[in-house]
Scaffold this active site. Structure first.
Site, mmCIF file in Angstrom:
data_model
loop_
_atom_site.group_PDB
_atom_site.id
_atom_site.type_symbol
_atom_site.label_atom_id
_atom_site.label_comp_id
_atom_site.label_asym_id
_atom_site.label_seq_id
_atom_site.Cartn_x
_atom_site.Cartn_y
_atom_site.Cartn_z
ATOM 1 N N ASP A 178 -8.948 3.782 -1.710
ATOM 2 C CA ASP A 178 -9.799 4.070 -0.561
ATOM 3 C C ASP A 178 -11.143 4.649 -0.975
ATOM 4 O O ASP A 178 -11.374 5.845 -0.902
ATOM 5 C CB ASP A 178 -9.062 5.015 0.384
ATOM 6 C CG ASP A 178 -7.789 4.370 0.903
ATOM 7 O OD1 ASP A 178 -7.644 3.137 0.729
ATOM 8 O OD2 ASP A 178 -6.945 5.076 1.466
ATOM 9 N N ASP A 232 0.868 -1.180 0.000
ATOM 10 C CA ASP A 232 0.000 0.000 0.000
ATOM 11 C C ASP A 232 0.906 1.233 0.000
ATOM 12 O O ASP A 232 2.128 1.106 0.156
ATOM 13 C CB ASP A 232 -0.857 -0.051 1.279
ATOM 14 C CG ASP A 232 -2.049 0.878 1.227
ATOM 15 O OD1 ASP A 232 -2.230 1.582 0.217
ATOM 16 O OD2 ASP A 232 -2.813 0.895 2.209
#
Lengths: 953, 536
Positions: free
Chosen positions: A628, A553
């Site tokens: 996200d 990430d």
């Protein structure tokens, strides 16, 4: 997870004091102070954190340049033609700077155009490691040449490349048709490297700060740099955005080129944007931006940059599909305009009726901050051809372990080993299959990746063994920001090996991320990547086991206190600036991580690595997800075009966080998201730390049952998904596709992005509207029939079909003419289903024909590749006979799976069914359902790898 | 190709210590053996169809209810029965047959997967018996403790009930006493008031006489001052020198105006000046430049005795404690004034500060002995009354507290009563958790930092059949962009009352495990021996 700093969360917090006074009869003043905090409830990106084109100096500069006469001229006398390479100098008549044009005809109907400075002050960055090899070329030949230009033959397909000299432009033609033109609008602009006046002045020992550009204007007024006036130009040698100053020691270096696409009204690709599948024109707004950024709470339907960038655009019309691959890793903006944009259908009709001569045309312009122009023109003509062309350049989707196509259960965070165990047990208690459970950043000891929190995860191997006993797997997060901490082995080794990215002053670059102050390893260095890979060895990554995989990430990279939440552009990767390599940083992180996983198994096992940032070529290393998102219906909807766009440019293994990352989904939204996600390639539920728990069984028995059902549908279809990934790996065909890929002549499909195809044979129209009572699905293909996979009801193609829906409905159709193998015995995990028998779903076309494939291997190793250990069967139904034949006779793999059942949809009732195998004929029991015309062959029982024929008499 | 024929299992069951072999198809419980007869066609248990018996357990699903494949994974909705001799029998979903994972301790679910399973039933049975035995002991002891708790609670409750009754009786008397004392007080206050008024009046008369004397002196003084030529008359011109006396305030005192003041006369003598004086005395400035004395209005005269305390309080329920709080608030306010800036209106202090008015030369004389006696008597009556009233309030509070306690749901037998007003702590690596049943749950960092409220008492929230297994504490401190913190307390039977664990399964939703004898059930008279003969 995303950075929520950079003033975001803090400025969203308004502090207000209220101060009330009360009179007290006896005591006089009684004062009560109350302090209350108001939280911002608006949910949207803080746009102010990210640049518009106007705020990005080079974009503003380039965009100010309008279409017109190009100052560039081809110097035909400099033309050199070797067998497959043509070079030619270009000159900018305004500043006399010479460029070098290189043209290549590449094998497979592609043309490569490179433009660089003939003699740059120092080398300009050319992106390495994206092309899988130097693309093989084909001979070019000059057909004719005169003072105005050169005509080149592009091989055997009646294609020519015309180089016009004054002004310079390129046209690619096939027969009388112009397919594509370069610089036809005169927007080629190449900011050559130059010396800064400051530098010159300092060399003279004088300090001239102000009016440098003005002086330059006077000194070099006659040259008038690039035809652009520099006199008032800001941001050439320095620019500032929100207190971050980019020192730009190399000055202006941007490049731009325009492409015209006659006859094209639909362009696609250039992910990642939270926008429709069909790209919009950008007149009057910002161009689509490609700059890998950690965007907190991204907004939908706009061209803002997101986590990844793939500079590939596809152009499509009923005749042809083409692609433009702009190989540049710097910040890039793409402008799109169209002469038919804004015209209504009626307007277009009117043009047609009145015989308007104007042909539809889309014009595209690419602008990048640095590097060179290196563009690959993929000429198709079929969509599948464009995919294979692009795959031949950058490689195909990695072939994932079968288990990674199952369901993934993730959350920020599963708190501790006990939590992991109880969630694992929850799946068994509720009889829901899953393959991977994920650990987010809280699992590590103080966000020191490759470590475990000693209190929460004291026995990682015990935990992993527990999962292994259930034939399940785990993913732990390993982000590329490294906590600056002299007690941290990873940091110390990177420091001692001098592997960190440097700031402009040559010191280790440091920024804020999850652990606090962090260093960023220079993944552009091959030695760094090799070392990083070695950290995944079982003896290096303590507590890891073979069922532990990785999630990368924050690899844009995310720097909470950096400009636009990323790294400073003047940071240094060896001799290159971060500016040059920015968009490829994330690719390198995943590349090194995947390599580490391969190495730890001695090259035997396939890796599984999920990444958030990506670039052209990232498909070779694993899966991506759309970052996200939020628990909102629009975010569910956008997951479809976002993954379709990625699929078109090579990245098939795509998914969105099921349920939405931020906020709490309503139960209906969660169920609908599971139903959608189960039919998307990467199927993972994920949730933010601050959300309430949402494991599938927490919403009452009815909803648990709905979610269980759709996850089971996913598992039953795993053989089909696996085979499609094999195909994607071999050919570059996207797994999840827009309808137009398979129906390229059906204009009705060109803008559809609320439904999609999985392979060619499954059409999915997920329900993405709240409270929906019905959806209208377009069933493509006038010649096609489509079978509802739940009811087996047959529908004709080329129609809009209204489908009433309830909360349990997932409209999915199987194409008549296809055969889909399923494993209908769904178990706890995909690995548990390894030896289970297959059911073949044979959906007959109107001509009573069907075909499909069956692919089987061990599901996890490279032996399919290195030892040819796989089974690949062709399944064909024709002339009332279903035959399995070997597509790979020299392959060897033994399976204990067998064929337990065959369903033939759209069949008529036979009098007898015979199985022909090994020279013998045995009767097979069958049942026939007259109402839906479904013939079920009972337990024919042949091994899935065998040759056989089933005869219907 | 996998050929799975009808596989019959040999089941060893223990019946009265004698092993018996019972043949039946794989995965079928003994209770259903009768439906699987090899000599007859098999009818699906839902009656949907009948198939030849050789299709039972042939690894192909024929029955919609999965009943034809009790021993294979062929049916999606089937279930498999393992006998687990030595432990407890169980059903598992068919999908767990031959999936490579050992589910049945007797290994019967993995007969064809290659999984190496060991028969662990005996071991599990032994462990289970141990656990059950231990549990039984705990339950037994816990249940005994619970009985004591119930006893104590009942006793306590009765005591409290009777205490409340007593107190309510006492309260009545107290009520009467308060009323009686109120009358006494009021009776005593009337003569006090009258005596004080008399005293005041006398003093005011005295003051008026003094004032008159002073005025006369002033008048005489003024006359002399005005009579510049000392001829014994004040003339118009002499008066005109005092411009401040100008009635129309135009700055000059004209002759006519002066004449007007003098009642039309050209000049006045001392006796006639008496009628002029009232018209000019308010404005007149002495030539000696003395500031004009300001008359203190009589109604502002301070009483000599500070008797604020004798004033009745409108907010007479303000307790001493609250008074202190108020003072604290005032202190805070002082600070706040310096730091707070985004404030709304700041009310002016209205505290009764001692008036800084010009001191009266003549203070009121002390009360005479008779008046003072009346005042003292009234004061005593007031004190007595207040004391009685305070006692009444305290009693009210006590009654209220006991009634509040009695109103809690302390369980069907009041067994949770003993938890009331107690607190239980658990210290983890980071925090100290504190559970005060029926009150609140809180969390405090171990190494300093302020306490966080994880919820205040909400309700019992266990399952319908026994809501007393879970406590819910709600509306704790709010979470950043999230809900208010809340805690679920799970109660299990234990000899001791103790918090055994805490966790935060979901953000800001805490789970606390708590053992208490109060939830121990009466030990059933079960035989903790293996279940292996349950089927027979």
């Amino acid at each position: 997870m995303s950075a929520m700093f950079e003033g975001n969360a803090l400025s969203a917090m308004q502090t207000s004091h209220c101060h009330t006074s009360l009179n007290n009869y006896r005591m006089g003043l009684l004062s009560v102070v109350c302090v209350s905090l108001f939280f911002s409830s608006t949910f949207a990106v803080d746009r102010g954190n990210f640049k518009t084109c106007d705020q990005s100096a080079f974009c503003k500069r380039q965009r100010a340049l309008k279409p017109g006469q190009s100052p560039y001229r081809a110097l035909l006398e400099t033309l050199e033609l070797s067998d497959s390479r043509l070079t030619l100098q270009l000159i900018n008549d305004n500043n006399k700077v010479h460029l070098l044009l290189e043209l290549y005809r590449l094998q497979g109907n592609m043309t490569r155009v490179k433009i660089n400075e003939l003699k740059p002050l120092k080398p300009r960055f050319e992106v390495p490691d994206v092309l899988i090899a130097e693309p093989p070329t084909e001979p070019l030949s000059v057909l004719s040449k005169d003072d105005n230009g050169v005509v080149l033959s592009l091989g055997a397909e009646n294609q020519r490349l015309i180089v016009s000299a004054r002004p310079f432009r390129l046209d690619i033609m096939e027969g009388p048709e112009v397919l594509l033109s370069l610089n036809s609008r005169g927007l080629l602009a190449f900011e050559h490297l130059r010396l800064h006046k400051d530098t010159q002045a300092q060399a003279d020992g004088a300090e001239v700060k102000e009016s440098v550009d003005g002086d330059q204007q006077q000194d070099e007024g006659k040259k008038d740099e690039d035809g652009e006036s520099e006199k008032e130009e800001d941001g050439l040698w320095e620019e500032t955005f929100k207190s971050h100053t980019d020192t730009k020691p190399n000055g202006p270096t941007s490049i731009s080129l325009d492409f015209s696409l006659p006859g094209v009204e639909h362009v696609y690709g250039i992910p990642e944007h939270a926008d429709d599948l069909k790209l919009k024109t950008t007149d009057g707004g910002d161009p689509y931006r490609l700059y890998n950024l950690d965007v907190f709470q991204y907004e939908l339907y706009n061209p803002m940059a997101l986590y990844g960038s793939i500079p590939v655009m596809l152009a499509h019309n009923t005749q042809r599909t083409m692609g433009i691959f702009w190989l540049n890793a710097a910040e890039t903006w793409v402008d799109i305009s169209s002469n038919t944009a804004g015209k209504t259908v009626f307007g277009k009709m009117l043009d047609f009726v009145q015989g308007s001569s104007e042909k539809p045309q889309t014009d595209v312009r690419w602008i990048s901050e640095s590097g060179i122009i290196d563009v690959f023109i993929m000429l198709g003509p079929k969509p599948s051809k464009v995919f294979s062309q692009y795959a031949s350049l950058t490689g195909t989707q990695s072939f994932p372990p079968l288990a990674s196509l199952g369901y993934h259960q993730c959350r920020w965070n599963y708190n501790d080993q006990e939590d992991v165990k109880s969630v694992d047990q929850g799946f068994d208690q509720h009889d829901i299959p899953y393959d991977f459970i994920w650990l987010d950043i809280e699992h590590a000891d103080g966000k020191r990746y490759f470590t475990w929190d000693p209190h929460k995860f004291p026995q990682p191997k015990e935990m992993l063994q527990g999962l292994m006993d259930k034939r399940r797997k785990m993913v732990s997060i390993v982000d590329p920001h490294i906590r600056v901490d002299s007690g941290y082995k990873i940091h110390n080794e990177i420091t001692s090996k001098d592997f960190y990215v440097k700031n402009k002053d040559g010191k280790n670059y440091e920024g804020w991320c999850w652990p606090g102050n962090s260093g960023y390893p220079d993944f552009t260095k091959p030695e760094m990547r090799a070392w990083w890979a070695s950290m995944f060895a079982y003896d290096q990554y303590e507590g890891s086991m073979e069922n532990l995989f990785t999630w990368n990430d924050m690899n844009e990279p995310s720097v909470f206190n950096g400009p636009e939440v990323t790294m400073h552009k003047d940071a240094l990767h060896g001799k290159w600036e971060h500016r040059d390599i920015h968009n490829i940083y994330g690719l390198y992180v995943q590349m090194a991580t995947a390599e580490g996983q391969i190495q730890r198994s001695g090259g035997v096992e396939r890796p599984f690595v999920l990444t958030r940032a990506f670039f052209a070529g990232s498909q070779r290393y694993g899966a991506v997800w759309t970052g996200d998102n939020a628990a909102e219906w629009d975010h569910l909807k956008i997951s479809i075009p976002m993954c379709l766009s990625l699929g078109l440019v090579g990245v098939s293994f795509c998914g969105a966080d099921v349920g939405g990352f931020f906020k709490n989904p309503s139960t209906e939204l969660l169920v609908r998201w599971y139903q959608t996600g189960a039919y998307q390639p990467f199927f993972r539920a994920h949730a933010h730390l601050d959300t309430t728990r949402r494991e599938p069984w927490l919403f009452g028995p009815e909803n648990t049952a709905l979610i269980r059902e759709v996850i089971r549908q996913r598992y039953a279809l795993l053989p089909y998904w696996y085979q499609l990934f094999y195909q994607a790996h071999k050919t570059g065909m996207p797994v999840m596709r827009p309808l137009w890929v398979d129906y390229p002549k059906d204009t009705a499909t060109f803008t559809i992005d609320d439904e999609f195809l999985i392979g060619s044979d499954l059409l999915v129209h997920p329900v993405t509207e709240e409270g929906s009572r019905g959806v209208t699905a377009y069933l493509p293909g006038a010649e096609e029939v489509w079978y509802d996979v739940h009811t087996f009801q047959k529908h004709n193609g080329a129609q809009n079909l209204y489908i009433p829906v309830t909360l349990s409905s997932i409209p999915v159709f199987q194409r008549g003419g296809s055969i889909i193998p399923r494993k209908d015995r769904v178990r706890r995990s995909s690995t548990c289903m390894e030896n289970d028998p297959y059911t073949l779903y044979v959906a007959l076309s109107p001509k009573k024909f069907a075909e499909g494939e069956l692919y089987i291997d061990d599901g996890h190793s490279f032996n399919y590749d290195t030892k040819k250990e796989f089974i690949h069967r062709s399944l064909t139904f024709a002339n009332n006979a279903l035959t399995s034949s070997n597509l790979c006779p020299d392959c060897n793999f033994l399976t204990s799976s067998w064929i337990e059942k065959v369903l033939i949809l759209g069949a008529s009732k036979p009098s007898k069914v015979l199985l022909k195998m090994d020279g013998k004929e045995t009767p097979v029991d069958f049942e026939f359902d007259t109402s839906m015309s479904v013939l079920t062959l009972r337990k024919p029982g042949m091994n899935a790898g065998a040759d056989w024929t089933l005869l219907l008499q | 190709m996998t050929c799975l024929h009808l596989l019959l299992t040999l089941v060893f069951a223990v019946s009265l210590g004698t092993p018996v072999e019972i043949q039946r198809p794989r995965g079928v419980p003994l209770t259903k053996k009768q439906f699987y007869e090899e000599s007859k066609p098999f009818t699906c248990l839902d009656g949907s169809r009948t198939i030849p018996f050789d299709r039972v357990n042939d690894d192909y699903c024929d029955c919609k209810d999965g009943s034809d494949e009790p021993g294979t994974a062929a049916c999606p909705n089937g279930s498999f029965h393992c006998t687990n001799a030595g432990y407890r029998p169980m059903f598992i979903p068919s999908s767990r047959i031959n999936d490579g994972i050992c589910d049945c301790c007797d290994t019967t679910d993995e007969y064809n997967s290659g999984a190496k399973c060991e028969n662990t039933c005996k071991e599990l049975g032994r462990k289970e018996r141990e656990v059950l035995q231990k549990m039984a002991e705990i339950t037994k002891e816990g249940f005994l403790l619970k009985q004591q708790l119930i006893e104590e609670a009942k006793k306590g409750q009765q005591e409290k009930q009777s205490k409340v009754t007593d107190m309510q009786e006492n309260k009545k008397q107290l009520d009467e006493k308060v009323e009686a004392l109120r009358t006494v007080k009021e009776t005593a206050e009337q003569p006090e008031k009258e005596a004080k008024e008399r005293h005041l009046k006398a003093w005011e008369e005295q003051k008026a006489a003094i004032r008159l004397e002073k005025d006369k002196a002033k008048m005489a003084e003024t006359f002399l001052e005005l009579d510049d030529n000392e001829d014994g008359f004040v003339s118009v011109s002499e008066l005109q020198s005092h411009a401040e006396l100008d009635p129309d305030a135009d700055g000059t005192l004209t002759e006519i105006e002066a004449q007007g003041l003098m009642g039309g006369a050209e000049q006045v003598d001392t006796s006639t000046f008496e009628s002029v004086w009232p018209k000019i005395k308010d404005k007149y400035h002495s030539e000696a430049e003395e500031p004009a004395p300001v008359e203190t209005p009589p109604d502002e005269v301070k009483e000599p005795v500070v008797d604020n305390d004798s004033e009745p309080y409108p907010e007479d329920d303000i307790s001493e404690e609250e008074d202190e709080d108020d003072e604290d608030e005032d202190d805070y306010h002082e600070d706040d004034d310096k730091v707070m800036c985004l404030c709304v209106v700041q009310a002016q202090p209205t505290i009764k500060t001692p008036e800084k008015t010009h001191e009266d030369e003549e203070a009121m004389p002390p009360y005479d002995a008779d008046t003072q006696a009346l005042i003292d008597a009234a004061q005593k009556a007031r004190d007595d009354f207040e004391e009685a009233e305070k006692a009444l309030r305290e009693m009210d509070d006590q009654i209220r507290n006991i009634e509040k306690e009695l109103s809690f749901d302390f369980g069907p037998d009041a067994e949770f009563t003993y938890l009331y007003s107690q607190c239980y702590e658990l210290t983890t690596s980071e925090y100290i958790y504190r559970l005060c049943p029926f009150n609140r749950v809180s969390q405090k960092p171990k190494y300093g930092g302020s306490e966080t409220n994880l919820g205040t008492w909400g309700s019992w929230s266990g399952p319908e059949n026994n809501k007393y297994l879970l406590m819910k504490y709600e509306q704790g401190t709010g979470c950043w962009q999230g809900p208010n913190r809340s805690t679920t307390v799970k109660l299990t039977c234990g000899k001791e009352t103790v918090v055994t664990s805490t966790s935060e399964p979901s953000r800001c939703e805490y789970l606390m495990e708590f053992t208490t004898p109060a939830v121990c059930q009466e030990p059933a008279n079960i035989d903790p021996s293996p279940h292996d003969h349950v089927e027979l």
